[in-house]
Design a protein around this motif. Structure first.
Motif, PDB file in Angstrom:
ATOM      1  N   MET A 163       0.179 -30.504 -10.096  1.00 31.26           N
ATOM      2  CA  MET A 163      -0.128 -31.615 -10.692  1.00 31.26           C
ATOM      3  C   MET A 163       0.332 -31.350 -12.176  1.00 31.26           C
ATOM      4  O   MET A 163       0.070 -30.132 -12.730  1.00 31.26           O
ATOM      5  N   VAL A 164       0.756 -32.288 -13.054  1.00 24.44           N
ATOM      6  CA  VAL A 164       0.952 -32.184 -14.589  1.00 24.44           C
ATOM      7  C   VAL A 164      -0.258 -31.613 -15.181  1.00 24.44           C
ATOM      8  O   VAL A 164      -0.021 -30.637 -16.246  1.00 24.44           O
ATOM      9  N   HIS A 165      -1.515 -31.932 -14.900  1.00 28.74           N
ATOM     10  CA  HIS A 165      -2.713 -31.435 -15.786  1.00 28.74           C
ATOM     11  C   HIS A 165      -3.862 -30.855 -15.355  1.00 28.74           C
ATOM     12  O   HIS A 165      -4.768 -31.424 -15.012  1.00 28.74           O
ATOM     13  N   PRO A 166      -3.650 -29.584 -14.702  1.00 25.27           N
ATOM     14  CA  PRO A 166      -4.514 -28.820 -14.011  1.00 25.27           C
ATOM     15  C   PRO A 166      -5.799 -28.692 -15.071  1.00 25.27           C
ATOM     16  O   PRO A 166      -5.405 -28.729 -16.057  1.00 25.27           O
ATOM     17  N   THR A 215      -0.837 -38.705  -8.754  1.00 22.27           N
ATOM     18  CA  THR A 215      -2.119 -38.290  -9.146  1.00 22.27           C
ATOM     19  C   THR A 215      -1.529 -37.244 -10.409  1.00 22.27           C
ATOM     20  O   THR A 215      -1.097 -36.209 -10.210  1.00 22.27           O
ATOM     21  N   HIS A 216      -1.915 -37.951 -11.598  1.00 20.32           N
ATOM     22  CA  HIS A 216      -1.362 -37.111 -12.907  1.00 20.32           C
ATOM     23  C   HIS A 216      -2.317 -36.053 -13.466  1.00 20.32           C
ATOM     24  O   HIS A 216      -1.928 -35.386 -13.969  1.00 20.32           O
ATOM     25  N   ASP A 217      -3.504 -36.672 -13.374  1.00 22.10           N
ATOM     26  CA  ASP A 217      -4.725 -35.901 -14.011  1.00 22.10           C
ATOM     27  C   ASP A 217      -5.912 -35.626 -13.296  1.00 22.10           C
ATOM     28  O   ASP A 217      -5.880 -36.426 -12.019  1.00 22.10           O
ATOM     29  N   SER A 279      -5.200 -42.927 -17.083  1.00 28.40           N
ATOM     30  CA  SER A 279      -3.961 -41.961 -17.191  1.00 28.40           C
ATOM     31  C   SER A 279      -4.306 -40.662 -17.505  1.00 28.40           C
ATOM     32  O   SER A 279      -3.607 -39.597 -16.982  1.00 28.40           O
ATOM     33  N   HIS A 280      -5.333 -40.482 -18.432  1.00 21.59           N
ATOM     34  CA  HIS A 280      -5.396 -38.944 -18.899  1.00 21.59           C
ATOM     35  C   HIS A 280      -6.893 -38.872 -19.005  1.00 21.59           C
ATOM     36  O   HIS A 280      -7.683 -39.690 -19.627  1.00 21.59           O
ATOM     37  N   THR A 281      -7.539 -37.558 -18.667  1.00 27.06           N
ATOM     38  CA  THR A 281      -9.015 -37.346 -18.715  1.00 27.06           C
ATOM     39  C   THR A 281      -8.973 -36.451 -20.225  1.00 27.06           C
ATOM     40  O   THR A 281      -8.315 -35.719 -20.341  1.00 27.06           O
ATOM     41  N   LEU A 454       5.733 -35.726 -24.936  1.00 29.59           N
ATOM     42  CA  LEU A 454       4.424 -36.308 -24.012  1.00 29.59           C
ATOM     43  C   LEU A 454       3.170 -35.187 -24.367  1.00 29.59           C
ATOM     44  O   LEU A 454       2.628 -35.364 -25.357  1.00 29.59           O
ATOM     45  N   HIS A 455       3.216 -33.975 -23.977  1.00 31.90           N
ATOM     46  CA  HIS A 455       1.979 -33.108 -24.100  1.00 31.90           C
ATOM     47  C   HIS A 455       2.208 -31.637 -24.572  1.00 31.90           C
ATOM     48  O   HIS A 455       3.353 -31.351 -24.858  1.00 31.90           O
ATOM     49  N   GLY A 456       1.177 -30.992 -25.016  1.00 34.90           N
ATOM     50  CA  GLY A 456       1.423 -29.573 -25.426  1.00 34.90           C
ATOM     51  C   GLY A 456       0.097 -28.939 -25.045  1.00 34.90           C
ATOM     52  O   GLY A 456      -0.920 -29.118 -24.576  1.00 34.90           O
TER      53      GLY A 456
HETATM   54 FE   LIG Z   1       0.271 -36.656 -18.860  1.00 34.04          FE
END
Ligand SMILES: [Fe+2]
Length: 461
Positions: A163-166, A215-217, A279-281, A454-456
């Motif tokens: 997933m994107v955000h482990p 399941t993104h996050d 969307s994000h935790t 997006l993220h970093g």
């Molecule tokens: Fe994300």
């Protein structure tokens, strides 16, 4: 000669086509000598004009930016991630793949290519720097040069998807993550993996999910991982019939799957609650028998069409919420932090999964355009501080860097990119993380703009 980008790309969304290095960027103010490490950013930045309806966050080639900070100086590097699709399209001199929402626009030479664009975020774990993507394996990149080392499948132990955000446990050093059990686009259950601090997969378990969603996050506490299921639903049959592969199915419930760390699919407890998009935790922790889960919540996700392919308008923007989850009672109580709108939440990851006080996000100052504000949320006092860089400016997700290895939670610096529209270029601003409504302590001047991404991550040295 490649085709021009369509004029649907505007302002700081216009792709940036140069790669390179700047060895010693000018700085106004002074960076603290204790601030040593790299601020990574990732985001979609297509090398060629897309074929079909461009979904940006899913379709653009990942470009990674690194700010190496040491001794009060900043060295900047940016590189594309050399994915299979990037290499094939570069050889062809044009886009080959179709887009997520218009896959039928694929060129014949693109039909066998992986869609993996490595464009979502950067995860630093097990001595590796990984560029993640939605429903695929991460790509490993060189931490300093950003050269692509290739797809990373954890020695074959995670064959299809990470997933994107482990989430990384700061005490054990373990990384916890979910992935799909089958290669995209086959529908399937999820797989739960634990990766030890050396990067070796030590546990794998299959989890049956209520339905096949994006399941993104996820959430992680001291003793539990929490799988999220929201109604952004994959449907291959619908796609075969010409409809959207991912669509928002409003009538479905949301679910949180609470699983003891290291557990199996039989150990999961599902709690259901009304349809929404988390969307994000930001973080989660245990409070007695309850779980405190802080999340960016939308009433309905903006990024997906309805099942009939139509795009909704006039949707409500997201905001930081606290869910208090009672697994025994099967309830989720919800409260909103305040009236601000925000996305891209972050925290001091040394306190991941534990009680904490300070969180941050990108956000909106009022009138909703692009992200144009940075928020600092104090969960103890309920006070929010906000940085607004001004007219024509845009921000991206910030990162928190502790003042030192023994600094208290939230004691450190907040790093954020600001796009200055009037000058058509970007700055890296660095704040005292407790005082983002005061002047930045340092502003690092870039000669160019960094496309809204997006993220970093912050990787301390
Ligand atoms: Fe994300």
């Amino acid at each position: 000669m490649s085709k021009p980008f369509p004029d649907t790309f505007q302002g700081n969304a216009i792709p940036w086509l140069l790669e390179g290095e700047a060895h010693d960027l000018p700085i106004t103010g002074a960076l603290p000598p204790t601030l040593r490490g790299t601020f990574f950013r990732n985001g979609p930045n297509p090398q060629f004009a897309p074929r079909g309806h461009y979904a940006n966050w899913y379709d653009g080639d990942g470009m990674v930016h690194a700010f190496h900070i040491d001794d009060g100086r900043v060295r900047y590097v940016n590189r594309w991630v050399l994915t299979e699709r990037f290499r094939a399209e570069r050889d062809a001199g044009q886009a080959l793949l179709g887009t997520l929402f218009e896959p039928q626009s694929v060129a014949p030479e693109g039909e066998s290519l992986s869609r993996n664009a490595a464009n979502a975020t950067i995860v630093c774990h097990g001595g590796k720097v990984l560029a993640t993507w939605e429903t695929g394996l991460p790509h490993e990149i060189d931490p300093m040069t950003l050269e692509t080392r290739g797809l990373h499948d954890f020695g074959g132990a995670i064959p299809h998807d990470m997933m994107v955000h482990p989430k990384i446990d700061p005490v054990s050093g373990e990384m916890h993550l979910f992935g799909r059990t089958a290669p995209h686009p086959a529908p399937g259950n999820m797989t739960y993996h634990v990766v030890d601090r050396s990067g070796a997969v030590t546990h794998t378990a299959e989890v049956a999910v209520p339905y096949d969603s994006m399941t993104h996050d996820m959430f992680m506490t001291e003793n539990f991982v929490i799988l999220t299921v929201f109604p952004a639903v994959y449907d291959e049959a619908r796609a075969q019939a010409g409809g959207p592969y991912v669509a928002w199915e409003q009538d479905r419930e949301s679910f949180l799957g609470i699983l003891p760390k290291g557990g199996t699919g039989e150990d999961i407890t599902w709690v259901s609650f009304p349809s929404c998009w988390g969307s994000h935790t930001m973080n989660a922790y245990e409070d007695g028998d309850k779980l405190i889960c802080d999340v960016i919540r939308y009433p309905r996700a903006m990024l997906f069409p309805d099942p009939d392919g139509s795009w909704p308008t006039g949707l409500e923007f997201p905001a930081l919420h606290r869910w208090t989850v009672d697994p025994k009672a099967g309830t989720v109580d919800e409260r909103r932090f305040d009236d601000a709108n925000g996305e891209m939440p972050i925290m001091d990851v040394r306190f991941r999964g534990r009680p904490y006080r300070h969180g941050y996000s990108a956000g909106w100052s009022g009138a909703v355009r692009g992200l144009d504000a940075i928020h600092h949320y104090d969960w103890q006092t309920g006070v929010r501080r906000t940085f607004v860089p001004g007219d024509g400016c845009l921000v991206q997700e910030p990162a928190f860097a502790p003042a030192g290895p023994d600094a208290a939670e939230g004691e450190g610096y907040l790093l954020a990119l600001v796009y200055r529209g009037a000058e058509n270029r970007s700055d890296l601003v660095v704040f005292d993380a407790q005082a983002i409504d005061q002047e930045p302590i340092a502003t690092v001047t870039l000669p160019h703009r960094i496309v809204t991404g997006l993220h970093g991550a912050w990787l301390p040295r």
